[in-house]
Scaffold this active site. Structure first.
Site, PDB file in Angstrom:
ATOM      1  N   ARG A 178       0.822  -1.223   0.000  1.00  0.00           N
ATOM      2  CA  ARG A 178       0.000   0.000   0.000  1.00  0.00           C
ATOM      3  C   ARG A 178       0.849   1.262   0.000  1.00  0.00           C
ATOM      4  NH1 ARG A 178      -3.917  -2.223   3.683  1.00  0.00           N
ATOM      5  NH2 ARG A 178      -5.809  -2.487   2.511  1.00  0.00           N
ATOM      6  N   VAL A 208      -8.944   2.860  -4.714  1.00  0.00           N
ATOM      7  CA  VAL A 208      -8.429   1.487  -4.783  1.00  0.00           C
ATOM      8  C   VAL A 208      -7.517   1.137  -3.596  1.00  0.00           C
ATOM      9  CG1 VAL A 208      -8.683   1.383  -7.274  1.00  0.00           C
ATOM     10  CG2 VAL A 208      -6.527   2.124  -6.329  1.00  0.00           C
ATOM     11  N   GLU A 209      -7.263  -0.150  -3.448  1.00  0.00           N
ATOM     12  CA  GLU A 209      -6.442  -0.701  -2.350  1.00  0.00           C
ATOM     13  C   GLU A 209      -6.916  -0.227  -0.976  1.00  0.00           C
ATOM     14  OE1 GLU A 209      -2.193  -0.619  -2.833  1.00  0.00           O
ATOM     15  OE2 GLU A 209      -2.285  -1.651  -4.745  1.00  0.00           O
ATOM     16  N   GLY A 210      -8.221  -0.222  -0.790  1.00  0.00           N
ATOM     17  CA  GLY A 210      -8.793   0.231   0.477  1.00  0.00           C
ATOM     18  C   GLY A 210      -9.255   1.663   0.303  1.00  0.00           C
TER      19      GLY A 210
END
Ligand code: FAD
Length: 815
Positions: free
Chosen positions: A380, A502-504
């Site tokens: 992340r 995206v990605e959380g």
């Protein structure tokens, strides 16, 4: 009376020192004992009062110092309460909690950060080979990218750019050299993405995916040797293009709730009957799926007939699937905010594959969620912070120069206070973004997988990019709005919500992850208490809980003492390892760290498991942790770069901004804390003198505005690795234009003053330059340089227009 007050003062002062210094319980008890003896012999006051003090001392000191009594009388009842209020945790949450390592976040969560740990972390550096790649291959790639054509005309990268990306190992930055990859550091990976993002948000998104969470990383960490030997060389040389499919229509943020299934059964594979799995899935939003040749897939694995073991539901499992198998639908595209990186849905109906398609083989069945969490724990911090930092870097490179070149009311717009304020914010913000991105990538290169720091980096760098993006657009006015080949901002601006989602998605990351994970993972004792409470061996559970609890109480008392002392002294007396102009920021972080842990402990103690649902409160605690992280990253960057004097305004602005926001988050937290008496007590300890910390001053902002809108080393450092090789576009012309604009400002002033003094008459439509030269106000050379600046300015401020037929893929035809 006076003597009694003195004894009281010694008692309070002594208690403050003992708790502030976190003196061990035994020594603290000894200190109180000595005090009581002294009071008994020297102190005034009636005998019954002295006796009362001794009784109180023994009632408190004996149980807390004798372990068996302490456990039976204090820890055991508290363990029972703790078990009742402890937040319930699903397996997926537990896996997320276990993922990654605790790093600087843990120090900030201690109330007394060990600055040496941060400052002794090696300076993040890229190697000569990585720098050569940035200056060579990345520069060349950027030259191939025309974002307008990519986004508007082709809806894809040109084939030569795809070939170049594959051939030159852009998709193989995380793959080791022995498999043919580039084996770059996390920092280099990040720098490459950031530089590409200064040219093309679309291409940066494409390059990010194979280098972040996906088949390559999963294979490297968990793959069997056979799987690695087969896939990694093919991924490294671009023979295979990967994607990873987790998200589905009903499983977005709650990705662990995927309905996609794999059922272990017998079936035919390449003419033979084998035990394999029958897969069904429905996925969407999958980056690179339309062009992928290896589909990484997450699904729940079931074994109803017990063909591979005793369990029926193994849980989330990851496998690599060739997308050309019968039953698979893939190739259609989504259109993410006009950025046509390849992104699309995929479905699979009764797709039968062997079990050894599971990453890591059958032994890794059901380990998928843990695998994903462990990879994301570090990942992340790279893709999205890098891409958004790159876009912001370009934003500042262009906006600083644009504000100096663009004139309104006959002045460069940088001269107006309103623009000056925005430029100051932009520069300070980018400094903070770069600091967080670099420090976190550097930690990963030192072997950390700092899950909470990575989440902070993802959330805050992408949010700060939103600030910079908005500001850049506002300063550019209409020039930023009109899309076309001359618009270098619009597509980057459009890309920011993608990075935020995206990605959380950021709201989830802020409200649930940073503090939710941080409070348990980074707190020195909470995880130990939780583990003890979950231990079924009751004797061991009580011993472990007792140990953690009493250390925790010591920490809480220490932080209360530290918080009020540092608030009263405005943190002036706390020791920090530097004596540079940044010393005060270290001291304020020390103060806020103690206050933060105190508030956090109070929230956990009074709200227990309910804190998890009170996202507005926990998010503010997460913000406090994040702002301390941002400010420390800024301080580290300044040290790592050998304290360049010109950068000091940027450092001060970024620290002040973060710490001011921290203070306001604490204030909002206390205002909304449901247990009012506890909130009042906390406020008395944390803000006994009120909220004294102020936001960056206008003057500081002005210094930054000057730095980024004038040529100079601070501007160069801040915007280094921005692609400026396009000599035909505005970005490529800014260097010359800005240099001229800065140099010719006094010349332009001479012309304006001459006009005001009536020495120069300017007629509409007639060149001022010619008249000024003729009147001897400027020299011939100055006139020529100003003419060149006017020419460059005309090109830079120009926008595009189109024949109506050129816009729209299927223009509406009038009957
Ligand atoms: C362009 C793009 C590329 C992508 N690439 C991939 C890919 O390659 N592979 C893949 O598997 N996925 C991919 N995704 C999916 C991405 O990870 C999800 O979009 C993301 O996880 C959010 O899910 P959602 O869009 O369904 O939003 P939802 O889950 O519906 O969320 C909606 C809103 O609710 C908020 N929210 C949800 N739960 C909570 C909570 N408990 N507390 C507070 N707020 C909450 C979210 O923050 C969000 O703001 C991609 C998405 C996009 C847009």
């Amino acid at each position: 009376m006076l003597i009694a007050s003195l004894w009281l003062l010694v008692f309070i002062g002594g208690s403050l020192v003992l708790t502030y210094q976190r003196v061990p319980l035994f020594l603290a008890t000894l200190a109180y004992l000595i005090y009581l003896f002294a009071y008994q012999t020297l102190g005034a006051g009636p005998d019954w009062l002295k006796l009362l003090y001794w009784v109180v001392f023994f009632v408190v000191a004996v149980p807390v110092n004798v372990p068996t009594l302490r456990r039976a009388w204090i820890s055991k009842p508290l363990l029972d309460v703790f078990r009742r209020i402890m937040p319930e945790m699903s397996d997926t949450e537990a896996a997320a909690l276990e993922a990654g390592t605790v790093w600087w976040d843990g120090e900030l969560f201690s109330g007394r950060p060990n600055w040496h740990r941060l400052l002794n972390t090696p300076v993040p550096k890229i190697s000569a080979e990585e720098q050569a790649f940035l200056d060579g291959e990345v520069e060349e790639l950027c030259g191939m990218l025309d974002e307008w054509k990519i986004t508007h005309e082709w809806c894809d990268l040109p084939p030569e750019a795809w070939d170049y990306l594959k051939k030159k190992g852009f998709f193989a930055m995380i793959i080791p050299k022995r498999y043919g990859g580039r084996e770059f550091s996390a920092l280099a990976n990040s720098e490459v993405l950031a530089k590409i993002a200064t040219r093309s948000a679309t291409c940066a998104s494409i390059v990010a995916v194979p280098n972040s969470l996906g088949p390559a990383e999963l294979l490297l960490r968990y793959g069997t040797e056979e799987q690695k030997d087969h896939y990694l060389p093919r991924l490294a040389d671009g023979t295979d293009v990967p994607c990873f499919a987790l998200t589905g229509p009903h499983a977005g943020s709650d990705a662990a709730s995927i309905q996609d299934s794999g059922v272990v059964c017998k079936g035919t594979w390449q003419g033979k009957e084998i035990v394999g799995m029958r897969l069904n899935w429905d996925k969407r939003y999958i980056t690179l799926a339309p062009v992928a040749t290896v589909l990484g897939l997450a699904f729940r694995l079931y074994d109803p007939d017990h063909l591979i073991g005793t369990m029926e539901d193994y849980g989330i499992t990851c496998a690599l699937i060739p997308p050309q198998l019968p039953g698979i639908t893939i190739g259609r595209r989504h259109f993410p905010l006009n950025l046509p990186f390849q992104n699309g849905p995929t479905q699979g109906r009764d797709v039968f594959v062997p079990l050894d398609f599971i990453i890591g083989g059958t032994k890794m069945a059901g380990q998928g969620w843990r695998m994903l969490m462990e990879c994301l724990g570090a990942g992340r911090a790279i893709s999205l912070p890098s891409n958004t930092t790159g876009a912001s870097r370009l934003g500042i490179y262009a906006t600083g120069a644009y504000a100096r070149i663009r004139k309104q009311f006959r002045l460069p717009i940088a001269r107006f206070d309103g623009i000056d304020e925005v430029l100051g914010r932009m520069g300070g913000t980018l400094y903070a973004m770069e600091a967080v991105r670099t420090m976190t990538a550097g930690a990963i290169d030192q072997g950390e997988a700092p899950a909470v720091c990575a989440a902070i980096s993802k959330l805050h760098v992408t949010e700060l990019a939103r600030t910079v993006g908005n500001d850049a657009m506002d300063v550019h006015g209409g020039k930023g709005i009109q899309l076309g080949p001359r618009n270098y901002l619009g597509r980057g601006y459009q890309s920011i919500p993608i990075a935020i989602t995206v990605e959380g998605a950021n709201i989830l990351t802020r409200n649930l992850m940073i503090y939710g994970q941080g409070a348990i993972r980074c707190h020195p004792y909470v995880l130990k208490e939780m583990r003890a409470a979950a231990n079924e061996d009751h004797i061991q559970a009580l011993a472990d809980f007792d140990d953690a609890l009493f250390r925790h109480i010591g920490l809480a008392l220490g932080n209360a003492a530290r918080a009020i002392w540092m608030a009263l002294t405005y943190a002036r007396l706390t020791h920090v390892p530097v004596t540079t102009p940044t010393e005060r920021y270290y001291q304020h972080i020390n103060r806020f760290s103690a206050a933060f842990v105190l508030a956090s402990d109070a929230a956990m103690l009074t709200l227990g498991g309910a804190l998890k649902k009170k996202e507005k409160l926990s998010a503010r605690l997460g913000d406090m942790l994040s702002y301390m992280y941002i400010a420390s990253a800024v301080l580290k960057r300044y040290e790592d770069q050998n304290r360049p004097a010109e950068d000091l305004p940027l450092v001060e602005w970024a620290c002040r901004d973060a710490l001011y926001r921290l203070q306001e988050s604490m204030h909002a937290f206390l205002r909304n804390f449901p247990n009012r008496p506890v909130a009042w007590l906390l406020r008395a300890l944390i803000f006994p003198r009120g909220r004294m910390y102020s936001a960056p001053s206008d003057e500081l902002g002005h210094e930054i505005a000057e730095l980024i809108s004038m040529p100079g080393p601070a501007r160069d450092r801040l915007t280094r690795n921005t692609y400026t090789g396009d000599n035909t576009g505005a970005v490529g012309q800014y260097a010359e234009a800005l240099e001229l604009a800065a140099r010719l400002e006094p010349v332009e002033r001479k012309i304006r003053e001459a006009e005001k003094a009536g020495k120069l008459k300017v007629l509409r439509g007639v060149s001022t330059l010619g008249a000024a030269e003729e009147a001897g106000i400027i020299s011939g050379q100055e006139a020529r340089q100003l003419a060149r600046l006017e020419e460059l300015t005309a090109g830079i401020i120009a926008v595009d227009d189109f024949d109506p037929g050129e816009l729209g893929t299927h223009p509406f035809k009038k009957a």
